[in-house]
Design a protein around this motif. Structure first.
Motif, PDB file in Angstrom:
ATOM      1  N   HIS A 152       0.826  -1.214   0.000  1.00  0.00           N
ATOM      2  CA  HIS A 152       0.000   0.000   0.000  1.00  0.00           C
ATOM      3  C   HIS A 152       0.858   1.261   0.000  1.00  0.00           C
ATOM      4  N   LEU A 153       1.833   1.353   0.909  1.00  0.00           N
ATOM      5  CA  LEU A 153       2.646   2.555   0.993  1.00  0.00           C
ATOM      6  C   LEU A 153       3.499   2.730  -0.264  1.00  0.00           C
ATOM      7  N   GLU A 154       3.977   1.629  -0.819  1.00  0.00           N
ATOM      8  CA  GLU A 154       4.761   1.717  -2.054  1.00  0.00           C
ATOM      9  C   GLU A 154       3.903   2.231  -3.205  1.00  0.00           C
TER      10      GLU A 154
ATOM     11  N   VAL B  88       1.295   4.219  -2.899  1.00  0.00           N
ATOM     12  CA  VAL B  88       1.080   5.652  -2.658  1.00  0.00           C
ATOM     13  C   VAL B  88       2.274   6.450  -3.174  1.00  0.00           C
ATOM     14  N   GLU B  89       3.494   6.004  -2.839  1.00  0.00           N
ATOM     15  CA  GLU B  89       4.687   6.713  -3.290  1.00  0.00           C
ATOM     16  C   GLU B  89       4.806   6.686  -4.804  1.00  0.00           C
TER      17      GLU B  89
ATOM     18  N   LYS C 130       2.462   9.297  -6.160  1.00  0.00           N
ATOM     19  CA  LYS C 130       2.947  10.638  -5.847  1.00  0.00           C
ATOM     20  C   LYS C 130       4.060  11.051  -6.811  1.00  0.00           C
TER      21      LYS C 130
ATOM     22  N   GLN D  91       0.885  16.469   3.623  1.00  0.00           N
ATOM     23  CA  GLN D  91       0.974  15.331   2.714  1.00  0.00           C
ATOM     24  C   GLN D  91      -0.019  15.525   1.580  1.00  0.00           C
TER      25      GLN D  91
ATOM     26  N   SER E  93      -5.789   9.045  -1.633  1.00  0.00           N
ATOM     27  CA  SER E  93      -6.280   7.903  -0.866  1.00  0.00           C
ATOM     28  C   SER E  93      -6.901   6.883  -1.815  1.00  0.00           C
TER      29      SER E  93
END
Length: 417
Positions: free
Chosen positions: A233-235, A237-238, A241, A260, A264
């Motif tokens: 999930h965090l990867e 998001v990055e 971005k 930030q 989402s």
């Protein structure tokens, strides 16, 4: 903090309780002196001392409808050791690892005993690592320069002890912290004027952000396939971005100390699972036509992330996922065909909170089976949703775990608009 600070916390909780019959969850975190911060010279605390302070908080705020929560004192103690330790902590880390420590950020996997035994085996007393630093003492990380001068951090610590604050240099004068050395100019983000008054209200159809620029919430539909399934999930998001930044599409950011981008995902996707129908919600500055956004963004994403469409969201109107269509592919030859054999089955999970039961008749909107595959449409619940593979096993009366090697794919996300 002092006992007076803890008493003030309890008084604040009692004031909040006066607003009515509400349930308040109070999250309390132990303060750890971190490197390159104004409090880096302060001493650390032992696990016993941390536990005593937390119990003191519990006793002060004890009240019906108020639940204090905190991390284990031992975990905060280890965090302090890691933040302040020098090279002598290296052998300790190796001993803890070889003793079997894994995933210790999870409360049920953390074992403070392993750390205490490793410290003793290396003849390293915790007091050595927890003692305060003098202003002129060498520190384990002192040879690293994080961009802010120690002199500024020392002044900030003195001001904090006196209850004084430092203005934000983005909205006022330079504080001479040392970050903008060699004549560099502040360029932490887009130039931002003073924040708007707290009483201001946004009434435009397309609201303006803090800088007065038009913002638009956009819903992006994309597929996550192939090797992208192994992005967490965090990867993910990055990844998005960076793609927006490279495409020159400016995102609105949140307010506060750690702004930030407003980005989402509507649903969470398990690691290793592919999806043909994912949704991403972002807030864009100076938005252009949706086809232009799709074209610009697609050129900066990996091949396994395919943007399918984008559309503007009506201000004030929420878009929520209602159900998900799953396909479970298996080479298991005992796979039955036809409708579920046990549509009234109840699926049970056991976790740290006890046993959870999901009557599948309340969640399954559609289910069918064909040779080598199951297809389930599962309604999302407010307090949890049954997992598709165990649900298929229960619906067709299969032995638990017989589909553990099956391939799971999300076919569609059904929205509630």
């Amino acid at each position: 903090e002092t006992d007076e600070d803890l008493a003030g916390l309890a008084a604040l909780m009692r004031r909040l309780k006066k607003f009515g019959r509400v349930q308040i969850n109070l999250g309390v975190a132990h303060f750890t002196p971190k490197p390159h911060t104004p409090f880096q010279w302060h001493p650390g605390s032992t696990a016993a001392a941390i536990g005593q302070r937390l119990l003191r908080v519990r006793d002060l705020v004890k009240s019906p409808g108020l639940t204090p929560r905190w991390n284990a004192p031992g975990a905060s103690w280890v965090e302090t050791l890691l933040a302040r330790g020098d090279r002598r902590l290296g052998p300790v880390l190796e001993r803890v690892f070889r003793a079997g420590a894994r995933f210790e950020a999870w409360g049920d996997r953390f074992e403070p005993r392993l750390w205490a035994e490793a410290l003793a085996a290396e003849n390293l007393r915790e007091e050595i690592l927890l003692n305060p630093f003098g202003r002129s003492d060498p520190r384990p990380y002192g040879h690293l320069f994080a961009g802010v001068e120690d002199a500024f951090l020392g002044r900030e610590m003195d001001k904090a002890a006196q209850g004084q604050t430092t203005p934000d240099c983005r909205f006022g004068a330079c504080q001479n912290c040392g970050a903008c050395h060699d004549g560099a100019a502040v360029s932490l983000a887009q130039p931002a004027p003073a924040p708007p008054p707290e009483t201001s209200a946004v009434t435009a159809t397309r609201p303006a952000g803090a800088a007065g620029r038009p913002e638009q919430a956009v819903l992006i539909n994309f597929a996550k396939e192939g090797r992208a399934a192994f992005l967490g999930h965090l990867e993910l998001v990055e990844l998005f971005k960076r793609a927006f930044r490279r495409a020159g599409i400016e995102l609105a950011v949140s307010q506060g100390f750690h702004p930030q981008p407003k980005i989402s995902f509507l649903t969470a996707l398990p690691l290793g699972v592919t999806s043909a129908d994912e949704y991403l919600r972002v807030v864009v500055i100076r938005p252009g036509p949706a086809p232009y956004l799709v074209e610009k963004l697609s050129g900066h994403l990996p091949p396994d992330i395919a943007v399918k469409s984008a559309r503007a969201l009506i201000p004030g109107r929420k878009v929520q996922p209602r159900a998900v269509v799953w396909r479970i592919s298996t080479e298991n030859q005992i796979c039955p065909t036809g409708p579920p054999l046990h549509p009234g089955a109840v699926l049970s999970y056991t976790d740290k909170n006890g046993v959870r039961e999901y009557p599948l008749a309340e969640f399954i909107e559609a289910a069918r089976s064909e040779p080598g595959a199951f297809t389930l449409t599962i309604r999302l619940g407010l307090n949890g949703t049954p997992k598709p593979i165990p649900a298929a096993e229960a619906l067709w009366g299969l032995a638990p775990g017989c589909l553990v090697a099956a391939q799971l794919t999300k076919l569609a996300t059904i929205l509630n608009e």
